[in-house]
Write an enzyme that holds these catalytic residues in place. Sequence first.
Site, mmCIF file in Angstrom:
data_model
loop_
_atom_site.group_PDB
_atom_site.id
_atom_site.type_symbol
_atom_site.label_atom_id
_atom_site.label_comp_id
_atom_site.label_asym_id
_atom_site.label_seq_id
_atom_site.Cartn_x
_atom_site.Cartn_y
_atom_site.Cartn_z
ATOM 1 N N ARG A 1 0.436 10.426 0.105
ATOM 2 C CA ARG A 1 0.705 11.521 1.043
ATOM 3 C C ARG A 1 1.967 12.281 0.690
ATOM 4 O O ARG A 1 2.379 13.162 1.430
ATOM 5 C CB ARG A 1 0.882 10.972 2.462
ATOM 6 C CG ARG A 1 -0.356 10.403 3.052
ATOM 7 C CD ARG A 1 -0.080 10.073 4.513
ATOM 8 N NE ARG A 1 -0.876 8.951 4.915
ATOM 9 C CZ ARG A 1 -0.544 8.104 5.867
ATOM 10 N NH1 ARG A 1 0.593 8.239 6.517
ATOM 11 N NH2 ARG A 1 -1.338 7.104 6.169
ATOM 12 N N LYS B 1 -11.105 -1.755 6.290
ATOM 13 C CA LYS B 1 -9.941 -1.390 7.091
ATOM 14 C C LYS B 1 -10.464 -0.886 8.439
ATOM 15 O O LYS B 1 -11.399 -0.080 8.468
ATOM 16 C CB LYS B 1 -9.150 -0.287 6.374
ATOM 17 C CG LYS B 1 -8.062 0.363 7.222
ATOM 18 C CD LYS B 1 -7.181 1.275 6.388
ATOM 19 C CE LYS B 1 -6.275 2.113 7.266
ATOM 20 N NZ LYS B 1 -5.179 2.742 6.517
ATOM 21 N N GLU C 1 0.854 -1.193 0.000
ATOM 22 C CA GLU C 1 0.000 0.000 0.000
ATOM 23 C C GLU C 1 0.884 1.236 0.000
ATOM 24 O O GLU C 1 1.635 1.472 0.944
ATOM 25 C CB GLU C 1 -0.909 -0.008 1.238
ATOM 26 C CG GLU C 1 -1.735 1.266 1.378
ATOM 27 C CD GLU C 1 -2.499 1.344 2.696
ATOM 28 O OE1 GLU C 1 -2.806 0.285 3.291
ATOM 29 O OE2 GLU C 1 -2.783 2.465 3.136
HETATM 30 C C1 3PG Z 1 -1.230 4.828 8.132
HETATM 31 O O1 3PG Z 1 -2.119 5.122 7.362
HETATM 32 O O2 3PG Z 1 -0.327 5.592 8.498
HETATM 33 C C2 3PG Z 1 -1.257 3.443 8.607
HETATM 34 O O3 3PG Z 1 -2.343 3.253 9.406
HETATM 35 C C3 3PG Z 1 0.010 2.995 9.236
HETATM 36 O O4 3PG Z 1 -0.043 3.095 10.585
HETATM 37 P P1 3PG Z 1 1.257 2.723 11.422
HETATM 38 O O5 3PG Z 1 2.351 3.664 10.987
HETATM 39 O O6 3PG Z 1 0.834 2.975 12.854
HETATM 40 O O7 3PG Z 1 1.578 1.300 11.152
#
Ligand code: 3PG
Length: 206
Positions: free
Chosen positions: A44, A128, A40
């Site tokens: 961002r 999710k 994924e």
């Molecule tokens: C995110 O979108 O940042 C994810 O949920 C990842 O979360 P994490 O960095 O706590 O694993």
Amino acid sequence: MDIATIVALAPVVPVLTVEKVADAVPLARALVRGGLPVLEVTLRTEVALEALAVMARDVPGAVVGAGTVLDEGQLRAARDAGAQFGVSPGCTPALAAAVRAAKFPFLPGVQTVSEAMTRAEQGFRLLKFFPAEQAGGIGWLKAVAAPLAGLRFCPTGGVNAETAPAYLALPNVACVGGSWVAPKAAVEGGDWTAIEKLAAAAAALK
Ligand code: 3PG
């Protein structure tokens, strides 16, 4: 591939925030070599779509999706870049409708029972659960298993190597997502061997 097939490919979906396009292919290769093919890429960073595109094009075996898809425009851009699935932190009626219309494999984010029920009404069975740790974690998932029978979740947010096994042991958890398999320092340092090892450990979780 539909979303159920995609999430069945590995117990852990690495959540990747790519800052440099040059990192994209070696990062994806290391994760795939370690045994985590479902990736994924969060939308961002400036280079996110380009990173996703080169991973999808140049890394055999990778199933690359877009994360942090917030609206229909981002959904279209992700698909155009070659994303095979999408993930969102929450969902809106417009985004859900666009996903359904496009028949695009998608994990909409939910945090409450009502949100899960709304998505189920729209035909989503895999969701999710975000942000998992902050929103009730394992206790929440256990509590909703009976009332929301038929729904399965990909908890993400605050999940790590220590907590992932307990999540994965739950019958209503299909996979977990997390950034721990690609730590920022290892990516910045180009330590692909370390990332492959973290991926291999995560891939061995059941
Ligand atoms: C995110 O979108 O940042 C994810 O949920 C990842 O979360 P994490 O960095 O706590 O694993």
